[in-house]
Design a protein around this motif. Sequence first.
Motif, PDB file in Angstrom:
ATOM      1  N   MET A  12       0.830  -1.177   0.000  1.00  0.00           N
ATOM      2  CA  MET A  12       0.000   0.000   0.000  1.00  0.00           C
ATOM      3  C   MET A  12       0.876   1.242   0.000  1.00  0.00           C
ATOM      4  O   MET A  12       1.839   1.332   0.752  1.00  0.00           O
ATOM      5  CB  MET A  12      -0.899  -0.029   1.232  1.00  0.00           C
ATOM      6  N   SER A  13       0.573   2.186  -0.854  1.00  0.00           N
ATOM      7  CA  SER A  13       1.379   3.394  -0.931  1.00  0.00           C
ATOM      8  C   SER A  13       1.062   4.313   0.257  1.00  0.00           C
ATOM      9  O   SER A  13      -0.027   4.262   0.820  1.00  0.00           O
ATOM     10  CB  SER A  13       1.108   4.117  -2.251  1.00  0.00           C
ATOM     11  N   PRO A  14       2.019   5.160   0.635  1.00  0.00           N
ATOM     12  CA  PRO A  14       1.785   6.047   1.778  1.00  0.00           C
ATOM     13  C   PRO A  14       0.637   7.025   1.490  1.00  0.00           C
ATOM     14  O   PRO A  14       0.441   7.458   0.369  1.00  0.00           O
ATOM     15  CB  PRO A  14       3.099   6.783   1.962  1.00  0.00           C
ATOM     16  N   PHE A  15      -0.102   7.358   2.521  1.00  0.00           N
ATOM     17  CA  PHE A  15      -1.224   8.282   2.395  1.00  0.00           C
ATOM     18  C   PHE A  15      -0.687   9.707   2.339  1.00  0.00           C
ATOM     19  O   PHE A  15       0.180  10.085   3.125  1.00  0.00           O
ATOM     20  CB  PHE A  15      -2.169   8.106   3.587  1.00  0.00           C
ATOM     21  N   ASN A  16      -1.222  10.510   1.418  1.00  0.00           N
ATOM     22  CA  ASN A  16      -0.783  11.895   1.285  1.00  0.00           C
ATOM     23  C   ASN A  16      -1.780  12.808   1.995  1.00  0.00           C
ATOM     24  O   ASN A  16      -2.862  13.071   1.489  1.00  0.00           O
ATOM     25  CB  ASN A  16      -0.661  12.276  -0.193  1.00  0.00           C
ATOM     26  N   TYR A  17      -1.396  13.296   3.144  1.00  0.00           N
ATOM     27  CA  TYR A  17      -2.256  14.145   3.955  1.00  0.00           C
ATOM     28  C   TYR A  17      -2.448  15.535   3.355  1.00  0.00           C
ATOM     29  O   TYR A  17      -3.313  16.283   3.809  1.00  0.00           O
ATOM     30  CB  TYR A  17      -1.684  14.277   5.370  1.00  0.00           C
ATOM     31  N   THR A  18      -1.649  15.894   2.347  1.00  0.00           N
ATOM     32  CA  THR A  18      -1.756  17.233   1.765  1.00  0.00           C
ATOM     33  C   THR A  18      -2.695  17.294   0.564  1.00  0.00           C
ATOM     34  O   THR A  18      -2.988  18.380   0.076  1.00  0.00           O
ATOM     35  CB  THR A  18      -0.365  17.761   1.350  1.00  0.00           C
ATOM     36  N   ASP A  19      -3.179  16.158   0.091  1.00  0.00           N
ATOM     37  CA  ASP A  19      -4.133  16.157  -1.021  1.00  0.00           C
ATOM     38  C   ASP A  19      -5.471  16.740  -0.575  1.00  0.00           C
ATOM     39  O   ASP A  19      -5.856  16.617   0.586  1.00  0.00           O
ATOM     40  CB  ASP A  19      -4.373  14.733  -1.530  1.00  0.00           C
ATOM     41  N   ALA A  20      -6.191  17.353  -1.502  1.00  0.00           N
ATOM     42  CA  ALA A  20      -7.537  17.858  -1.218  1.00  0.00           C
ATOM     43  C   ALA A  20      -8.459  16.682  -0.909  1.00  0.00           C
ATOM     44  O   ALA A  20      -8.238  15.563  -1.381  1.00  0.00           O
ATOM     45  CB  ALA A  20      -8.058  18.646  -2.407  1.00  0.00           C
TER      46      ALA A  20
END
Length: 85
Positions: free
Chosen positions: A1-9
């Motif tokens: 699983m790829s890391p979650f991007n907290y900066t995405d809308a």
Amino acid sequence: MSPFNYTDAAGFYPAWNRQRASGQRFRRFETAAEALRFAIEELPAALLRGSVMEVDEARFDGAQMQTLYEADEYPLTRSNLRRKR
């Protein structure tokens, strides 16, 4: 699983309930971290269970949102009053 991007809308869809008087509706957040903060710290606990957050066409349910909020990678300061599972 790829890391979650907290900066995405993120888009947040609160759970439907019969007492819609709570006034909760779809909300758009500049970052997923802000959406998570709202979901965990501000939304009534009863509504989290059926709510959904959408980030980059991926959907996250209440339990997944709680996990993302509790992750070490979560970039915002957490409230001391946050809800436990």
